[in-house]
Design a protein around this motif. Structure first.
Motif, mmCIF file in Angstrom:
data_model
loop_
_atom_site.group_PDB
_atom_site.id
_atom_site.type_symbol
_atom_site.label_atom_id
_atom_site.label_comp_id
_atom_site.label_asym_id
_atom_site.label_seq_id
_atom_site.Cartn_x
_atom_site.Cartn_y
_atom_site.Cartn_z
ATOM 1 N N VAL A 65 2.374 -30.187 48.751
ATOM 2 C CA VAL A 65 3.763 -29.801 48.990
ATOM 3 C C VAL A 65 4.603 -30.624 48.027
ATOM 4 C CG1 VAL A 65 5.671 -29.627 50.617
ATOM 5 C CG2 VAL A 65 3.335 -29.364 51.449
ATOM 6 N N THR A 66 5.378 -29.935 47.214
ATOM 7 C CA THR A 66 6.188 -30.591 46.198
ATOM 8 C C THR A 66 7.660 -30.318 46.472
ATOM 9 O OG1 THR A 66 4.414 -30.243 44.597
ATOM 10 C CG2 THR A 66 6.585 -30.795 43.717
ATOM 11 N N ALA A 67 8.464 -31.369 46.495
ATOM 12 C CA ALA A 67 9.902 -31.215 46.702
ATOM 13 C C ALA A 67 10.542 -30.650 45.452
ATOM 14 C CB ALA A 67 10.532 -32.558 47.054
ATOM 15 N N GLY A 68 11.525 -29.794 45.662
ATOM 16 C CA GLY A 68 12.305 -29.240 44.568
ATOM 17 C C GLY A 68 13.774 -29.507 44.805
ATOM 18 N N VAL A 69 14.614 -28.897 44.024
ATOM 19 C CA VAL A 69 16.054 -29.108 44.128
ATOM 20 C C VAL A 69 16.599 -28.582 45.454
ATOM 21 C CG1 VAL A 69 18.289 -28.547 43.113
ATOM 22 C CG2 VAL A 69 16.346 -29.054 41.630
ATOM 23 N N ASP A 70 16.187 -27.370 45.841
ATOM 24 C CA ASP A 70 16.723 -26.733 47.047
ATOM 25 C C ASP A 70 15.689 -26.538 48.139
ATOM 26 O OD1 ASP A 70 19.291 -26.437 45.914
ATOM 27 O OD2 ASP A 70 18.646 -24.633 44.864
ATOM 28 N N GLY A 71 14.554 -27.224 48.054
ATOM 29 C CA GLY A 71 13.528 -27.029 49.060
ATOM 30 C C GLY A 71 12.204 -27.618 48.629
ATOM 31 N N ALA A 72 11.142 -26.868 48.889
ATOM 32 C CA ALA A 72 9.798 -27.340 48.575
ATOM 33 C C ALA A 72 8.896 -26.159 48.277
ATOM 34 C CB ALA A 72 9.232 -28.145 49.742
ATOM 35 N N VAL A 73 7.806 -26.454 47.581
ATOM 36 C CA VAL A 73 6.778 -25.457 47.298
ATOM 37 C C VAL A 73 5.461 -26.006 47.830
ATOM 38 C CG1 VAL A 73 5.516 -24.204 45.510
ATOM 39 C CG2 VAL A 73 7.976 -24.621 45.248
ATOM 40 N N ALA A 74 4.780 -25.177 48.630
ATOM 41 C CA ALA A 74 3.494 -25.580 49.206
ATOM 42 C C ALA A 74 2.408 -24.650 48.699
ATOM 43 C CB ALA A 74 3.558 -25.513 50.727
ATOM 44 N N HIS A 75 1.231 -25.218 48.465
ATOM 45 C CA HIS A 75 0.058 -24.448 48.076
ATOM 46 C C HIS A 75 -1.044 -24.783 49.061
ATOM 47 C CE1 HIS A 75 -3.848 -23.988 46.028
ATOM 48 N NE2 HIS A 75 -3.304 -22.841 45.670
ATOM 49 N N GLY A 76 -1.738 -23.751 49.524
ATOM 50 C CA GLY A 76 -2.816 -24.010 50.465
ATOM 51 C C GLY A 76 -3.659 -22.783 50.710
ATOM 52 N N HIS A 77 -4.423 -22.864 51.792
ATOM 53 C CA HIS A 77 -5.341 -21.800 52.172
ATOM 54 C C HIS A 77 -5.230 -21.559 53.668
ATOM 55 C CE1 HIS A 77 -6.902 -23.454 48.439
ATOM 56 N NE2 HIS A 77 -7.383 -22.232 48.215
ATOM 57 N N LEU A 78 -5.365 -20.304 54.063
ATOM 58 C CA LEU A 78 -5.364 -19.961 55.478
ATOM 59 C C LEU A 78 -6.796 -19.632 55.879
ATOM 60 C CD1 LEU A 78 -3.495 -19.526 57.957
ATOM 61 C CD2 LEU A 78 -3.594 -17.092 57.408
ATOM 62 N N PHE A 79 -7.253 -20.324 56.917
ATOM 63 C CA PHE A 79 -8.612 -20.138 57.404
ATOM 64 C C PHE A 79 -8.608 -19.566 58.812
ATOM 65 C CE2 PHE A 79 -9.184 -23.338 54.164
ATOM 66 C CZ PHE A 79 -10.413 -23.028 53.603
ATOM 67 N N ALA A 80 -9.533 -18.675 59.083
ATOM 68 C CA ALA A 80 -9.898 -18.271 60.432
ATOM 69 C C ALA A 80 -11.130 -19.101 60.779
ATOM 70 C CB ALA A 80 -10.198 -16.781 60.471
ATOM 71 N N PRO A 81 -11.615 -19.077 62.024
ATOM 72 C CA PRO A 81 -12.737 -19.938 62.373
ATOM 73 C C PRO A 81 -13.961 -19.821 61.449
ATOM 74 C CG PRO A 81 -11.783 -19.059 64.350
ATOM 75 C CD PRO A 81 -11.083 -18.390 63.199
ATOM 76 N N ASP A 82 -14.284 -18.643 61.000
ATOM 77 C CA ASP A 82 -15.494 -18.461 60.206
ATOM 78 C C ASP A 82 -15.259 -17.972 58.790
ATOM 79 O OD1 ASP A 82 -17.070 -19.207 62.393
ATOM 80 O OD2 ASP A 82 -17.055 -17.166 63.189
ATOM 81 N N GLU A 83 -14.012 -18.020 58.325
ATOM 82 C CA GLU A 83 -13.763 -17.468 56.994
ATOM 83 C C GLU A 83 -12.481 -17.987 56.370
ATOM 84 O OE1 GLU A 83 -12.458 -13.294 56.761
ATOM 85 O OE2 GLU A 83 -12.145 -13.387 58.928
#
Length: 106
Positions: A65-83
């Protein structure tokens, strides 16, 4: 909270199913623009997350998560239990709370 803390609180609340905590970090006029729909208003978004989202057994793994001038940008992954469901980039516009969120997903 600053923009990075708001982003982390957002993911923590969703993953825990804590809709009161989620409500606390969203501005009343919150809008979420997603690849499949736009949810306008905090109450519409909360209703969708609580009652209508297709999966509630998911977990966000946030790589950065990186702060910016007017907010933030997040990079990630969404996982379900098996995938791995998908990778995402979320762009948060914040003030004292989260005003707008745009999600990009592959």
């Amino acid at each position: 909270m600053d923009s990075v803390e708001l982003a982390h609180a957002y993911y923590d609340a969703i993953d825990a199913g804590d809709y009161a905590a989620l409500r606390d970090v969203l501005a009343p006029g919150f809008t979420h623009v997603r690849p499949d729909r736009t949810l306008a208003g905090r109450e519409e978004f909360l209703s969708f997350m609580r009652d209508d989202r297709p999966r509630t057994d998911t977990k966000h793994v946030v790589d950065s998560v990186t702060a910016g001038v007017d907010g933030a940008v997040a990079h990630g992954h969404l996982f379900a239990p098996d995938e791995l469901m998908f990778a995402f980039v979320d762009v948060f516009e914040t003030g004292e709370k989260i005003e707008r969120l745009r999600t990009y997903a592959d």
